[in-house]
Scaffold this active site. Structure first.
Site, PDB file in Angstrom:
ATOM      1  N   ASP A   1       0.827  -1.193   0.000  1.00 63.72           N
ATOM      2  CA  ASP A   1       0.000   0.000   0.000  1.00 63.72           C
ATOM      3  C   ASP A   1       0.875   1.262   0.000  1.00 63.72           C
ATOM      4  OD1 ASP A   1      -2.329   1.464  -0.076  1.00 63.72           O
ATOM      5  OD2 ASP A   1      -2.613   1.477   2.099  1.00 63.72           O
TER       6      ASP A   1
ATOM      7  N   HIS B   1      -2.959   0.794  11.702  1.00 65.55           N
ATOM      8  CA  HIS B   1      -2.816  -0.626  11.375  1.00 65.55           C
ATOM      9  C   HIS B   1      -1.355  -1.003  11.192  1.00 65.55           C
ATOM     10  CE1 HIS B   1      -3.987   1.797   7.777  1.00 65.55           C
ATOM     11  NE2 HIS B   1      -2.819   1.373   7.362  1.00 65.55           N
TER      12      HIS B   1
ATOM     13  N   GLN C   1      -3.456  -5.384   5.773  1.00 59.50           N
ATOM     14  CA  GLN C   1      -3.315  -4.311   6.771  1.00 59.50           C
ATOM     15  C   GLN C   1      -4.266  -4.587   7.932  1.00 59.50           C
ATOM     16  OE1 GLN C   1      -3.919  -1.426   3.553  1.00 59.50           O
ATOM     17  NE2 GLN C   1      -2.171  -0.259   4.333  1.00 59.50           N
TER      18      GLN C   1
ATOM     19  N   ARG D   1       2.953  12.940  10.685  1.00 61.19           N
ATOM     20  CA  ARG D   1       1.658  12.786  10.034  1.00 61.19           C
ATOM     21  C   ARG D   1       1.047  11.497  10.543  1.00 61.19           C
ATOM     22  NH1 ARG D   1      -0.347   9.596   5.915  1.00 61.19           N
ATOM     23  NH2 ARG D   1      -1.645  10.514   4.288  1.00 61.19           N
TER      24      ARG D   1
ATOM     25  N   ASP E   1      -1.499   8.791  10.284  1.00 63.65           N
ATOM     26  CA  ASP E   1      -2.239   8.282   9.140  1.00 63.65           C
ATOM     27  C   ASP E   1      -3.602   7.713   9.551  1.00 63.65           C
ATOM     28  OD1 ASP E   1      -2.135   7.303   6.307  1.00 63.65           O
ATOM     29  OD2 ASP E   1      -2.350   5.384   7.323  1.00 63.65           O
TER      30      ASP E   1
ATOM     31  N   GLU F   1      -4.376  13.041   9.284  1.00 65.24           N
ATOM     32  CA  GLU F   1      -4.839  12.656   7.955  1.00 65.24           C
ATOM     33  C   GLU F   1      -6.226  12.051   8.157  1.00 65.24           C
ATOM     34  OE1 GLU F   1      -5.399  10.048   4.334  1.00 65.24           O
ATOM     35  OE2 GLU F   1      -4.919   9.215   6.275  1.00 65.24           O
TER      36      GLU F   1
ATOM     37  N   HIS G   1      -0.656  11.660  -2.846  1.00 70.58           N
ATOM     38  CA  HIS G   1      -0.446  10.298  -3.344  1.00 70.58           C
ATOM     39  C   HIS G   1      -1.748   9.503  -3.391  1.00 70.58           C
ATOM     40  CE1 HIS G   1      -0.715   9.758   0.909  1.00 70.58           C
ATOM     41  NE2 HIS G   1      -0.769   8.458   0.754  1.00 70.58           N
ATOM     42  N   ASP G   2      -2.800  10.037  -2.771  1.00 73.85           N
ATOM     43  CA  ASP G   2      -4.076   9.334  -2.753  1.00 73.85           C
ATOM     44  C   ASP G   2      -5.013   9.850  -3.846  1.00 73.85           C
ATOM     45  OD1 ASP G   2      -3.655   7.413  -0.788  1.00 73.85           O
ATOM     46  OD2 ASP G   2      -4.092   8.826   0.827  1.00 73.85           O
TER      47      ASP G   2
ATOM     48  N   ARG H   1      -4.073   4.453  -7.984  1.00 74.83           N
ATOM     49  CA  ARG H   1      -3.353   5.593  -7.396  1.00 74.83           C
ATOM     50  C   ARG H   1      -1.894   5.635  -7.852  1.00 74.83           C
ATOM     51  NH1 ARG H   1      -4.392   4.773  -1.159  1.00 74.83           N
ATOM     52  NH2 ARG H   1      -4.082   2.632  -1.861  1.00 74.83           N
TER      53      ARG H   1
HETATM   54  C1  GLC Z   1     -10.155   6.942   2.360  1.00 77.55           C
HETATM   55  C2  GLC Z   1      -9.593   7.178   3.691  1.00 77.55           C
HETATM   56  C3  GLC Z   1      -8.278   7.864   3.605  1.00 77.55           C
HETATM   57  C4  GLC Z   1      -7.388   7.165   2.625  1.00 77.55           C
HETATM   58  C5  GLC Z   1      -8.041   6.949   1.332  1.00 77.55           C
HETATM   59  C6  GLC Z   1      -7.160   6.133   0.459  1.00 77.55           C
HETATM   60  O1  GLC Z   1     -10.478   8.148   1.798  1.00 77.55           O
HETATM   61  O2  GLC Z   1     -10.453   7.979   4.455  1.00 77.55           O
HETATM   62  O3  GLC Z   1      -7.711   7.875   4.856  1.00 77.55           O
HETATM   63  O4  GLC Z   1      -6.287   7.940   2.363  1.00 77.55           O
HETATM   64  O5  GLC Z   1      -9.244   6.297   1.536  1.00 77.55           O
HETATM   65  O6  GLC Z   1      -7.737   6.038  -0.786  1.00 77.55           O
HETATM   66  C1  GLC Z   2      -3.747   6.730   4.335  1.00 77.20           C
HETATM   67  C2  GLC Z   2      -2.761   6.823   3.208  1.00 77.20           C
HETATM   68  C3  GLC Z   2      -3.180   5.918   2.108  1.00 77.20           C
HETATM   69  C4  GLC Z   2      -3.336   4.530   2.609  1.00 77.20           C
HETATM   70  C5  GLC Z   2      -4.258   4.493   3.816  1.00 77.20           C
HETATM   71  C6  GLC Z   2      -4.166   3.187   4.500  1.00 77.20           C
HETATM   72  O1  GLC Z   2      -4.957   7.216   4.009  1.00 77.20           O
HETATM   73  O2  GLC Z   2      -2.660   8.144   2.779  1.00 77.20           O
HETATM   74  O3  GLC Z   2      -2.285   5.975   1.037  1.00 77.20           O
HETATM   75  O4  GLC Z   2      -3.853   3.726   1.615  1.00 77.20           O
HETATM   76  O5  GLC Z   2      -3.884   5.428   4.776  1.00 77.20           O
HETATM   77  O6  GLC Z   2      -2.935   3.091   5.184  1.00 77.20           O
END
Ligand code: GLC
Ligand code: GLC
Length: 650
Positions: free
Chosen positions: A141, A184, A252, A282, A284, A326, A395-396, A520
């Site tokens: 991931d 996680h 995860q 940050r 997550d 985040e 990155h998302d 992504r």
């Molecule tokens: C959802 C989650 C966010 C994560 C994203 C990944 O929006 O809320 O935390 O970054 O999915 O696609």
């Molecule tokens: C956060 C990260 C995302 C990831 C998710 C799960 O939202 O930005 O890239 O997939 O967490 O860890």
């Protein structure tokens, strides 16, 4: 605050504290502990008060903080004192950030260190290096499935390399942001392998179940985060012979924060990274920290209490370190991650402004600022001493998390409007030059999100392919317009690596069996440093974007009213294509900058007589970015297509 019960507990803890701790000179530690202990105790009690070993756990909590304080390098302790005095340091307009993957940017940690000049050249002084820790081979991931919270991914370097990077960055005045993936671990983490081996202690670090009864109950109310690649929220683990909660990917495993040992472990990890020299951490996926049957398992009250407790504890050991939340959630929910109160119930000082991000993309697709204006109008005012991380891409994926009421009040129908946006950005809509890719399509709910690089979404890929110079000009204008927004809105602008050079989508992920299911990766580039040289050659696309951004960043840093003291006023204007707001100095009301953005592909005008005290009292008006007076005809400010102004009277 002094309160007998917590004070007595603290005295007991200090009486029993290990000799290696009590022998140290911990003056600053004790004053901070005394100041925060009432809060720490109340929160710890509220979360874990029903545990039999509560007192022992409280002892371990305090010892963890003390031990990490003892390990905290002297220069960082000094920095803590400096930042305690200069407590608004992270609100400054001088901060400009960039988020990147170490591998894609520099190849290795050392490679990244060798490129620090690049940040200084552009004006970047805060760098978010996305996860660099050991992950399972193959699916990771993007680093967010961590197998060891203290060991660097051997492909990119060592812990010593990261420590060295932190030192070099500090010497250059660049802040280091690192992730702590608090929600996680990967299924290869030591805790998970012990759980698989049947150890009850570690099974209790996660949510594991013998049969489907509880999982099925949870599934009734939990949404799916990755519906295509990881449907459902639980995974059967053959080795363990149990179901385990896996909200994101099946590899995860969600941590169980109702277990105080998990909380203490993660606090220890946070403080460990603070001690390696991270300025900002940050955290997550914080919205997911608490799971409750019958709920979506997001934004639960206890998730906030956990963050408050992490903050209170971190302030004792490493008060100079601030947190980014985040939490990509609805506007009314995001705001809560700052905390309820700036002093006694603080959570994260910084939060991703996903609302603004998504609204900007709405303005791009609709070429008007109706929803953008409406969405910002309903964005609740945040706490003092809290700030946004403003971004266009990361990155998302881009989620269309607007409030339905806002969509309705713009006379759009929510479902249809979202459908239009998806179609627009994936290029299905006739007039669209966007080249995005759908992400997270859910056939059951019809939801979808969007992947794609900024440049490809803004039409640059299309324009280059069709060799259409006008379209290239438009795409570049749009890219700059969007950046002008995150640089002036209030908060820390966070650029995404590659966007400063107009990097297009990268389809190579489709060749990788571990990546191809996750679109992504289309916007997680490896920087082509030969192409990047183009930034020095006038006329190239790289030059046009990079040099403009460089200028914008330099100008932002000079504009004091761009610092974030909740000193922004949204200005209502008649022309729906315009997004207009004022920034003012909290103490010197005469110092103002008027920000005007035109999201239309046609020139627009703004009648300056209709914007009250924000209209110019004296002439001439100057656009601080260009250093020129904009065109004004009979009180009408003319704003060319996809253009912005940062206006001041000078
Ligand atoms: C959802 C989650 C966010 C994560 C994203 C990944 O929006 O809320 O935390 O970054 O999915 O696609
Ligand atoms: C956060 C990260 C995302 C990831 C998710 C799960 O939202 O930005 O890239 O997939 O967490 O860890």
């Amino acid at each position: 605050m002094y309160e007998q019960v917590s004070h007595t507990l603290l005295n007991d803890i200090l009486n029993r504290i290990k000799p290696e701790i009590s022998e140290q000179d911990l003056r600053h530690f004790y004053t901070r502990l005394g100041a925060n202990f009432y809060g720490i105790h109340s929160l710890f009690q509220r979360l874990y008060g029903d545990q039999e070993d509560f007192v022992e756990q409280a002892q371990r909590l305090v010892e963890t903080m003390a031990q990490q304080y003892i390990k905290r390098p002297e220069n960082l302790r000094q920095l803590d004192l400096v930042r305690e005095k200069d407590y608004n340091w992270f609100l400054s307009q001088e901060l400009v950030g960039m988020a990147l993957y170490c591998k894609g940017f520099g190849g290795t940690v050392r490679g990244l260190e060798e490129r620090l000049n690049y940040f200084q050249e552009l004006g970047i002084n805060l760098v978010h290096v996305m996860p660099i820790l050991r992950c399972p081979e193959g699916s990771s991931d993007g680093g967010y499935a961590v197998s060891d919270f203290r060991e660097i991914n051997p492909d990119i370097g060592t812990l010593e390399d990261v420590q060295q990077l932190a030192v070099s960055m500090r010497e250059r005045g660049i802040l280091l942001v690192l992730d702590v993936v608090v929600n996680h671990t990967s299924n290869k983490h030591f805790w998970a392998t012990r759980a698989k081996a049947g150890e009850k202690k570690y099974q209790d670090y996660y949510y594991t179940f013998e049969n489907r009864n509880v999982p099925d109950m949870f599934e009734q109310s939990m949404p799916e985060i990755f519906p295509e690649t990881a449907p459902g929220n639980f995974t059967w683990d053959e080795e363990m012979g149990r179901w385990v909660m896996t909200v994101f990917n099946d590899f995860q495993w969600d941590l169980n924060y109702s277990n105080p040992s998990v909380f203490i472990e993660m606090l220890n990890i946070i403080l460990f990274w603070a001690n390696q020299g991270a300025d900002i951490l940050r955290l997550d996926a914080v919205a997911f920290l608490w799971k409750k049957i019958g709920s979506t398992c997001q934004n639960e009250r206890e998730a906030h209490l956990i963050l408050q407790l992490l903050k209170d504890c971190c302030q004792v050991t490493a008060p100079g370190v601030v947190f980014i939340a985040e939490a990509i959630v609805a506007p009314l929910e995001v705001i809560k991650y700052f905390g309820e109160d700036a002093v006694i119930a603080k959570e994260c000082e910084i939060a991703y402004n996903a609302t603004f991000m998504a609204l900007l993309w709405d303005a791009v697709a609709t070429k008007n600022a109706r929803l953008l204006n409406q969405g910002i109008r309903s964005l609740p005012v945040k706490l003092e001493r809290a700030t946004w991380l403003n971004y266009i891409r990361c990155h998302d994926d881009i989620g269309l998390g607007f409030d339905d009421r806002d969509i309705l009040s713009c006379d759009y129908e929510p479902l249809k409007h979202r459908r239009f946006l998806i179609d627009y950005f994936t290029g299905k809509f006739d007039d669209s030059h966007a080249r995005g890719v759908p992400f997270g399509q859910n056939s059951r709910t019809g939801d979808s999100r969007i992947s794609g690089s900024l440049a490809s979404l803004a039409g640059l890929e299309y324009a280059i392919e069709t060799d259409d110079n006008e379209a290239i000009d438009d795409a570049i204008r749009l890219i700059l317009l969007l950046h002008s927004m995150i640089l002036s809105f209030g908060g820390i602008p966070l650029l995404y690596y590659g966007d400063e050079l107009g990097t297009l989508n990268d389809d190579s992920y489709k060749e990788d069996p571990f990546k191809k299911g996750d679109t992504r990766w289309v916007h997680r580039p490896s920087i082509d440093w030969d192409r990047a040289e183009g930034r020095n050659t006038p006329g190239t696309i790289e030059y046009r974007i990079y040099s403009a951004l460089k200028r914008m960043i330099a100008v932002r840093k000079e504009i004091e009213v761009f610092a974030d003291f909740n000193n922004r006023e949204l200005i209502e204007v008649e022309n729906p294509h315009l997004f207009v707001f004022g920034r003012y100095h909290p103490q010197r009301p005469n110092e103002q900058v008027l920000v005007v953005a035109n999201f239309s592909d046609k020139p627009q005008y703004l009648n300056l007589e209709n914007i009250g005290s924000w209209g110019p009292q004296h002439r001439p008006l100057v656009d601080l970015y260009r250093g020129e007076t904009p065109d004004i005809f009979n009180e009408n400010l003319v704003i060319p297509e996809f253009c912005f102004y940062w206006l001041s009277e000078r």
